[in-house]
Write an enzyme that holds these catalytic residues in place. Structure first.
Site, PDB file in Angstrom:
ATOM      1  N   ARG A  52      47.677   9.952 -31.493  1.00 52.62           N
ATOM      2  CA  ARG A  52      47.982   8.596 -31.115  1.00 52.62           C
ATOM      3  C   ARG A  52      48.308   7.670 -32.279  1.00 52.62           C
ATOM      4  NH1 ARG A  52      42.075   8.140 -29.410  1.00 52.62           N
ATOM      5  NH2 ARG A  52      42.476   5.874 -29.087  1.00 52.62           N
ATOM      6  N   LYS A  71      40.067  -3.225 -31.851  1.00 58.52           N
ATOM      7  CA  LYS A  71      40.582  -4.266 -30.904  1.00 58.52           C
ATOM      8  C   LYS A  71      39.511  -4.535 -29.871  1.00 58.52           C
ATOM      9  CE  LYS A  71      44.193  -1.551 -29.994  1.00 58.52           C
ATOM     10  NZ  LYS A  71      43.896  -0.554 -30.922  1.00 58.52           N
ATOM     11  N   ARG A 131      35.265   9.494 -25.545  1.00 63.07           N
ATOM     12  CA  ARG A 131      36.172   9.203 -24.966  1.00 63.07           C
ATOM     13  C   ARG A 131      37.272  10.577 -25.134  1.00 63.07           C
ATOM     14  NH1 ARG A 131      39.458   3.759 -25.880  1.00 63.07           N
ATOM     15  NH2 ARG A 131      41.406   4.988 -26.087  1.00 63.07           N
ATOM     16  N   ARG A 153      33.160   7.243 -32.136  1.00 65.78           N
ATOM     17  CA  ARG A 153      33.160   6.227 -31.216  1.00 65.78           C
ATOM     18  C   ARG A 153      32.430   6.861 -29.778  1.00 65.78           C
ATOM     19  NH1 ARG A 153      37.836   2.945 -28.973  1.00 65.78           N
ATOM     20  NH2 ARG A 153      38.814   5.027 -28.953  1.00 65.78           N
TER      21      ARG A 153
HETATM   22  P1  AP5 Z   1      37.335   0.153 -31.151  1.00 63.60           P
HETATM   23  O1  AP5 Z   1      37.100  -1.491 -31.031  1.00 63.60           O
HETATM   24  O2  AP5 Z   1      37.095   0.785 -29.742  1.00 63.60           O
HETATM   25  O3  AP5 Z   1      38.943   0.391 -31.199  1.00 63.60           O
HETATM   26  P2  AP5 Z   1      40.249  -0.267 -30.595  1.00 63.60           P
HETATM   27  O4  AP5 Z   1      41.026  -0.746 -31.611  1.00 63.60           O
HETATM   28  O5  AP5 Z   1      40.017  -0.699 -29.391  1.00 63.60           O
HETATM   29  O6  AP5 Z   1      40.704   1.381 -30.371  1.00 63.60           O
HETATM   30  P3  AP5 Z   1      41.338   2.033 -29.240  1.00 63.60           P
HETATM   31  O7  AP5 Z   1      41.018   3.643 -29.132  1.00 63.60           O
HETATM   32  O8  AP5 Z   1      40.522   1.672 -27.953  1.00 63.60           O
HETATM   33  O9  AP5 Z   1      42.767   1.847 -29.017  1.00 63.60           O
HETATM   34  P4  AP5 Z   1      43.844   2.599 -28.641  1.00 63.60           P
HETATM   35  O10 AP5 Z   1      44.816   1.532 -28.551  1.00 63.60           O
HETATM   36  O11 AP5 Z   1      44.219   3.938 -29.043  1.00 63.60           O
HETATM   37  O12 AP5 Z   1      43.556   2.765 -27.069  1.00 63.60           O
HETATM   38  P5  AP5 Z   1      43.684   1.917 -25.640  1.00 63.60           P
HETATM   39  O13 AP5 Z   1      42.510   2.283 -24.713  1.00 63.60           O
HETATM   40  O14 AP5 Z   1      44.408   0.773 -25.733  1.00 63.60           O
HETATM   41  O15 AP5 Z   1      36.705   0.590 -32.313  1.00 63.60           O
HETATM   42  C1  AP5 Z   1      36.688   2.130 -32.555  1.00 63.60           C
HETATM   43  C2  AP5 Z   1      35.292   2.347 -32.930  1.00 63.60           C
HETATM   44  O16 AP5 Z   1      35.125   1.998 -34.327  1.00 63.60           O
HETATM   45  C3  AP5 Z   1      34.006   2.133 -32.093  1.00 63.60           C
HETATM   46  O17 AP5 Z   1      33.379   3.194 -32.321  1.00 63.60           O
HETATM   47  C4  AP5 Z   1      33.590   0.918 -32.932  1.00 63.60           C
HETATM   48  O18 AP5 Z   1      32.003   0.876 -32.657  1.00 63.60           O
HETATM   49  C5  AP5 Z   1      34.004   1.146 -34.496  1.00 63.60           C
HETATM   50  N1  AP5 Z   1      34.107  -0.351 -35.008  1.00 63.60           N
HETATM   51  C6  AP5 Z   1      35.110  -1.233 -34.599  1.00 63.60           C
HETATM   52  N2  AP5 Z   1      35.166  -2.134 -35.553  1.00 63.60           N
HETATM   53  C7  AP5 Z   1      34.451  -1.717 -36.584  1.00 63.60           C
HETATM   54  C8  AP5 Z   1      34.119  -2.349 -37.919  1.00 63.60           C
HETATM   55  N3  AP5 Z   1      34.658  -3.478 -38.123  1.00 63.60           N
HETATM   56  N4  AP5 Z   1      33.490  -1.468 -38.707  1.00 63.60           N
HETATM   57  C9  AP5 Z   1      33.047  -0.324 -38.297  1.00 63.60           C
HETATM   58  N5  AP5 Z   1      33.118   0.219 -37.376  1.00 63.60           N
HETATM   59  C10 AP5 Z   1      33.875  -0.525 -36.288  1.00 63.60           C
HETATM   60  O19 AP5 Z   1      44.758   2.762 -25.072  1.00 63.60           O
HETATM   61  C11 AP5 Z   1      44.571   4.537 -24.622  1.00 63.60           C
HETATM   62  C12 AP5 Z   1      45.660   5.031 -24.184  1.00 63.60           C
HETATM   63  O20 AP5 Z   1      46.026   4.332 -22.921  1.00 63.60           O
HETATM   64  C13 AP5 Z   1      47.126   5.156 -25.050  1.00 63.60           C
HETATM   65  O21 AP5 Z   1      47.112   5.984 -25.748  1.00 63.60           O
HETATM   66  C14 AP5 Z   1      48.044   5.016 -23.957  1.00 63.60           C
HETATM   67  O22 AP5 Z   1      48.278   6.311 -23.543  1.00 63.60           O
HETATM   68  C15 AP5 Z   1      47.745   4.285 -22.893  1.00 63.60           C
HETATM   69  N6  AP5 Z   1      48.002   2.872 -22.851  1.00 63.60           N
HETATM   70  C16 AP5 Z   1      47.388   1.809 -23.178  1.00 63.60           C
HETATM   71  N7  AP5 Z   1      47.967   0.730 -23.156  1.00 63.60           N
HETATM   72  C17 AP5 Z   1      49.319   0.998 -22.991  1.00 63.60           C
HETATM   73  C18 AP5 Z   1      50.499   0.157 -23.302  1.00 63.60           C
HETATM   74  N8  AP5 Z   1      50.672  -0.881 -23.288  1.00 63.60           N
HETATM   75  N9  AP5 Z   1      51.672   0.963 -23.101  1.00 63.60           N
HETATM   76  C19 AP5 Z   1      51.656   2.352 -22.706  1.00 63.60           C
HETATM   77  N10 AP5 Z   1      50.553   3.025 -22.812  1.00 63.60           N
HETATM   78  C20 AP5 Z   1      49.354   2.215 -23.066  1.00 63.60           C
HETATM   79 MG    MG Z   2      40.152  -0.157 -27.305  1.00 64.37          MG
END
Ligand code: AP5
Ligand code: MG
Length: 214
Positions: A171, A13, A160, A127
């Site tokens: 997660r 994402k 991270r 990552r």
């Molecule tokens: P990346 O693009 O970083 O993936 P992502 O989908 O953004 O994954 P996140 O881990 O950021 O998602 P998340 O939802 O767990 O975390 P968030 O910060 O939102 O890609 C991942 C890796 O793959 C990278 O190394 C990239 O280079 C590689 N990659 C990408 N695309 C690729 C491809 N096509 N091919 C190969 N490699 C690829 O949330 C974190 C925490 O915050 C949550 O756990 C929760 O505690 C809290 N939180 C956030 N939002 C909320 C909410 N709305 N409600 C409640 N709690 C929340």
């Molecule tokens: Mg993300």
């Protein structure tokens, strides 16, 4: 353009959001990034969110919803926005729908990233993020030119806190239980668009743009 990026942790994402905001000139609203910034700055919100994030749990809805609504009221969101990591529960989706209705807005699409479990684990544990500018990399898939150093700003790359194998597993389980039901929710509204996000990131980008329009 108003869109939601929906998908499990590590689906890509954030990687796509960076490219999409440039293409469509709308801000990326990543609730995860907002919380990480607050943790870094030691704010009250950061202190409250930290424990949940480090264990891979969702931050409670009441700490998330008003924060996002306030952010969406800011001037730079007037022509659209890209929600990355919000909504994540049915309650958050309902609150977003209320906000949209109250402001005469509509979602153009909910982009659903489909990725298998093994790929997610490999992406999360590999990552790396720049300490200075936040740019994202992957040690194998999207490596920096020089190991451990950001291509863009020369900053040091770090992992991270929630990207350990154990927390990543939590997660993904939390996603299955609390967030995956949004697939049904947005199928009913007609906004859901599915993408095979196992493909190379540049291919995924092209396919999303094809859906959203030039
Ligand atoms: P990346 O693009 O970083 O993936 P992502 O989908 O953004 O994954 P996140 O881990 O950021 O998602 P998340 O939802 O767990 O975390 P968030 O910060 O939102 O890609 C991942 C890796 O793959 C990278 O190394 C990239 O280079 C590689 N990659 C990408 N695309 C690729 C491809 N096509 N091919 C190969 N490699 C690829 O949330 C974190 C925490 O915050 C949550 O756990 C929760 O505690 C809290 N939180 C956030 N939002 C909320 C909410 N709305 N409600 C409640 N709690 C929340
Ligand atoms: Mg993300």
């Amino acid at each position: 353009m108003r869109a939601v990026l929906l998908g499990p942790p590590g689906a890509g994402k954030g990687t796509q959001a960076v490219k999409l905001v440039e293409k469509y000139n709308v801000p990326q609203i990543s609730t995860g990034d907002i919380f990480r910034k607050n943790i870094k700055e030691g704010t009250e919100l950061g202190k409250k969110a930290q424990e949940y994030m480090n264990s891979g749990q969702l931050v409670p809805d009441e700490l998330v919803v008003d924060l996002v609504k306030d952010r969406l009221m800011q001037d730079d969101c007037a022509n659209g926005y890209l929600l990355d990591g919000f909504p994540r529960t049915i309650f958050q989706a309902q609150e977003l729908d209320k906000f949209l209705a109250e402001n005469g807005q509509k979602l153009d699409a909910v982009i659903n990233f489909e990725v298998g479990y093994e790929t997610l684990m490999e992406r999360l544990t590999g990552r790396r993020i720049c300490k200075k500018c936040g740019a994202g990399y992957h040690i194998k898939n999207i490596p920096p030119k020089v190991e451990g150093i950001c291509d863009k700003c020369g900053g040091e790359l770090e992992q991270r806190k929630d990207d350990t194998r154990e927390t990543a597993e939590n997660r993904i389980a939390v996603y299955e239980e609390s967030t995956a039901p949004l697939i049904g929710y947005y199928t009913e509204t007609g906004a859901l668009k599915n993408f095979n996000a196992e493909k190379d990131h540049s291919v995924v980008f092209e396919e999303i743009v094809k859906e959203l329009g030039e």
